[in-house]
Write a protein that holds these residues in place. Structure first.
Motif, mmCIF file in Angstrom:
data_model
loop_
_atom_site.group_PDB
_atom_site.id
_atom_site.type_symbol
_atom_site.label_atom_id
_atom_site.label_comp_id
_atom_site.label_asym_id
_atom_site.label_seq_id
_atom_site.Cartn_x
_atom_site.Cartn_y
_atom_site.Cartn_z
ATOM 1 N N TYR A 25 0.833 -1.206 0.000
ATOM 2 C CA TYR A 25 0.000 0.000 0.000
ATOM 3 C C TYR A 25 0.866 1.254 0.000
ATOM 4 O O TYR A 25 0.590 2.215 -0.715
ATOM 5 N N LEU A 26 1.909 1.271 0.820
ATOM 6 C CA LEU A 26 2.791 2.433 0.881
ATOM 7 C C LEU A 26 3.520 2.636 -0.453
ATOM 8 O O LEU A 26 3.650 3.764 -0.935
ATOM 9 N N GLY A 27 3.988 1.560 -1.052
ATOM 10 C CA GLY A 27 4.669 1.656 -2.339
ATOM 11 C C GLY A 27 3.753 2.177 -3.428
ATOM 12 O O GLY A 27 4.149 3.041 -4.233
ATOM 13 N N ILE A 28 2.538 1.690 -3.469
ATOM 14 C CA ILE A 28 1.573 2.166 -4.464
ATOM 15 C C ILE A 28 1.241 3.633 -4.211
ATOM 16 O O ILE A 28 1.130 4.430 -5.150
ATOM 17 N N GLY A 29 1.112 4.017 -2.941
ATOM 18 C CA GLY A 29 0.850 5.413 -2.606
ATOM 19 C C GLY A 29 1.966 6.330 -3.068
ATOM 20 O O GLY A 29 1.717 7.431 -3.582
ATOM 21 N N VAL A 30 3.202 5.887 -2.917
ATOM 22 C CA VAL A 30 4.344 6.680 -3.392
ATOM 23 C C VAL A 30 4.284 6.815 -4.917
ATOM 24 O O VAL A 30 4.521 7.894 -5.468
ATOM 25 N N PHE A 31 3.922 5.745 -5.609
ATOM 26 C CA PHE A 31 3.789 5.803 -7.064
ATOM 27 C C PHE A 31 2.713 6.805 -7.472
ATOM 28 O O PHE A 31 2.887 7.577 -8.420
ATOM 29 N N TRP A 32 1.593 6.821 -6.744
ATOM 30 C CA TRP A 32 0.534 7.790 -7.035
ATOM 31 C C TRP A 32 1.031 9.217 -6.828
ATOM 32 O O TRP A 32 0.707 10.108 -7.613
ATOM 33 N N LEU A 33 1.810 9.449 -5.776
ATOM 34 C CA LEU A 33 2.353 10.789 -5.537
ATOM 35 C C LEU A 33 3.328 11.194 -6.640
ATOM 36 O O LEU A 33 3.315 12.342 -7.105
ATOM 37 N N ILE A 34 4.165 10.265 -7.061
ATOM 38 C CA ILE A 34 5.083 10.551 -8.165
ATOM 39 C C ILE A 34 4.294 10.911 -9.418
ATOM 40 O O ILE A 34 4.611 11.869 -10.125
ATOM 41 N N GLY A 35 3.233 10.153 -9.686
ATOM 42 C CA GLY A 35 2.391 10.429 -10.849
ATOM 43 C C GLY A 35 1.691 11.771 -10.772
ATOM 44 O O GLY A 35 1.412 12.399 -11.802
ATOM 45 N N ALA A 36 1.425 12.242 -9.560
ATOM 46 C CA ALA A 36 0.781 13.552 -9.403
ATOM 47 C C ALA A 36 1.742 14.695 -9.713
ATOM 48 O O ALA A 36 1.306 15.774 -10.110
ATOM 49 N N TYR A 37 3.030 14.460 -9.537
ATOM 50 C CA TYR A 37 4.008 15.535 -9.717
ATOM 51 C C TYR A 37 4.854 15.406 -10.983
ATOM 52 O O TYR A 37 5.456 16.374 -11.416
ATOM 53 N N LYS A 38 4.917 14.223 -11.558
ATOM 54 C CA LYS A 38 5.721 14.020 -12.774
ATOM 55 C C LYS A 38 4.795 13.523 -13.880
ATOM 56 O O LYS A 38 4.273 12.404 -13.814
ATOM 57 N N SER A 39 4.628 14.340 -14.883
ATOM 58 C CA SER A 39 3.627 14.057 -15.910
ATOM 59 C C SER A 39 3.883 12.764 -16.678
ATOM 60 O O SER A 39 2.939 12.122 -17.137
ATOM 61 N N LYS A 40 5.140 12.353 -16.812
ATOM 62 C CA LYS A 40 5.398 11.125 -17.571
ATOM 63 C C LYS A 40 4.900 9.873 -16.836
ATOM 64 O O LYS A 40 4.727 8.829 -17.449
ATOM 65 N N PHE A 41 4.643 9.977 -15.528
ATOM 66 C CA PHE A 41 4.110 8.857 -14.757
ATOM 67 C C PHE A 41 2.610 8.990 -14.478
ATOM 68 O O PHE A 41 2.014 8.114 -13.864
ATOM 69 N N TRP A 42 2.001 10.094 -14.924
ATOM 70 C CA TRP A 42 0.607 10.364 -14.587
ATOM 71 C C TRP A 42 -0.333 9.259 -15.060
ATOM 72 O O TRP A 42 -1.153 8.757 -14.295
ATOM 73 N N TYR A 43 -0.240 8.886 -16.329
ATOM 74 C CA TYR A 43 -1.163 7.885 -16.870
ATOM 75 C C TYR A 43 -1.050 6.552 -16.125
ATOM 76 O O TYR A 43 -2.055 5.977 -15.717
ATOM 77 N N GLY A 44 0.175 6.067 -15.936
ATOM 78 C CA GLY A 44 0.365 4.792 -15.240
ATOM 79 C C GLY A 44 -0.125 4.840 -13.802
ATOM 80 O O GLY A 44 -0.759 3.893 -13.323
ATOM 81 N N ALA A 45 0.154 5.942 -13.121
ATOM 82 C CA ALA A 45 -0.282 6.072 -11.730
ATOM 83 C C ALA A 45 -1.799 6.159 -11.639
ATOM 84 O O ALA A 45 -2.409 5.577 -10.740
ATOM 85 N N THR A 46 -2.414 6.868 -12.580
ATOM 86 C CA THR A 46 -3.876 6.990 -12.571
ATOM 87 C C THR A 46 -4.529 5.657 -12.906
ATOM 88 O O THR A 46 -5.515 5.256 -12.268
ATOM 89 N N LEU A 47 -4.000 4.959 -13.879
ATOM 90 C CA LEU A 47 -4.523 3.626 -14.215
ATOM 91 C C LEU A 47 -4.361 2.678 -13.026
ATOM 92 O O LEU A 47 -5.281 1.916 -12.695
ATOM 93 N N CYS A 48 -3.212 2.722 -12.368
ATOM 94 C CA CYS A 48 -2.964 1.908 -11.180
ATOM 95 C C CYS A 48 -3.983 2.232 -10.088
ATOM 96 O O CYS A 48 -4.524 1.344 -9.435
ATOM 97 N N ASN A 49 -4.260 3.527 -9.914
ATOM 98 C CA ASN A 49 -5.236 3.955 -8.910
ATOM 99 C C ASN A 49 -6.624 3.417 -9.229
ATOM 100 O O ASN A 49 -7.324 2.923 -8.344
ATOM 101 N N VAL A 50 -7.027 3.503 -10.491
ATOM 102 C CA VAL A 50 -8.343 3.006 -10.897
ATOM 103 C C VAL A 50 -8.453 1.504 -10.651
ATOM 104 O O VAL A 50 -9.448 1.023 -10.095
ATOM 105 N N LEU A 51 -7.436 0.754 -11.044
ATOM 106 C CA LEU A 51 -7.473 -0.696 -10.837
ATOM 107 C C LEU A 51 -7.467 -1.053 -9.357
ATOM 108 O O LEU A 51 -8.209 -1.942 -8.909
ATOM 109 N N PHE A 52 -6.642 -0.355 -8.575
ATOM 110 C CA PHE A 52 -6.550 -0.625 -7.140
ATOM 111 C C PHE A 52 -7.866 -0.297 -6.440
ATOM 112 O O PHE A 52 -8.421 -1.128 -5.721
ATOM 113 N N MET A 53 -8.370 0.920 -6.644
ATOM 114 C CA MET A 53 -9.607 1.332 -5.977
ATOM 115 C C MET A 53 -10.802 0.526 -6.466
ATOM 116 O O MET A 53 -11.689 0.183 -5.684
#
Length: 95
Positions: A25-53
């Motif tokens: 959970y902590l690792g995924i949360g860090v990935f979501w935060l990275i995706g919020a601040y770095k645009s090249k990770f946004w899509y992957g982090a958002t997709l990960c969030n959708v699948l997780f939630m």
């Protein structure tokens, strides 16, 4: 855990498993935060969030249907559904 969930973790193996899940959970949360601040990770982090939630909320819905309503965890279900929907909205809006 015993105070909130009426659940005592006594075995070393169960403690290890629960802490490993917490680490995921902590690792995924860090990935979501990275995706919020770095645009090249946004899509992957958002997709990960959708699948997780979506997965967590589906599991809670199944549990609610078969096991009954949990007053303690219903707010969590509502938040998970909100984040699932918000993530889907963002994926569709920005593709």
């Amino acid at each position: 855990m015993p105070m909130i969930l009426d659940f005592n973790v006594a075995s070393l193996e169960l403690k290890n498993m629960l802490r490993a899940v917490m680490g995921i959970y902590l690792g995924i949360g860090v990935f979501w935060l990275i995706g919020a601040y770095k645009s090249k990770f946004w899509y992957g982090a958002t997709l990960c969030n959708v699948l997780f939630m979506g997965g967590v909320s589906l599991g809670r819905i199944v549990s609610t249907v078969f096991d009954g309503v949990s007053v303690l965890l219903t707010p969590a279900l509502l938040l998970e559904l909100l984040f699932f929907g918000w993530g889907l909205y963002n994926l569709n809006k920005y593709e």
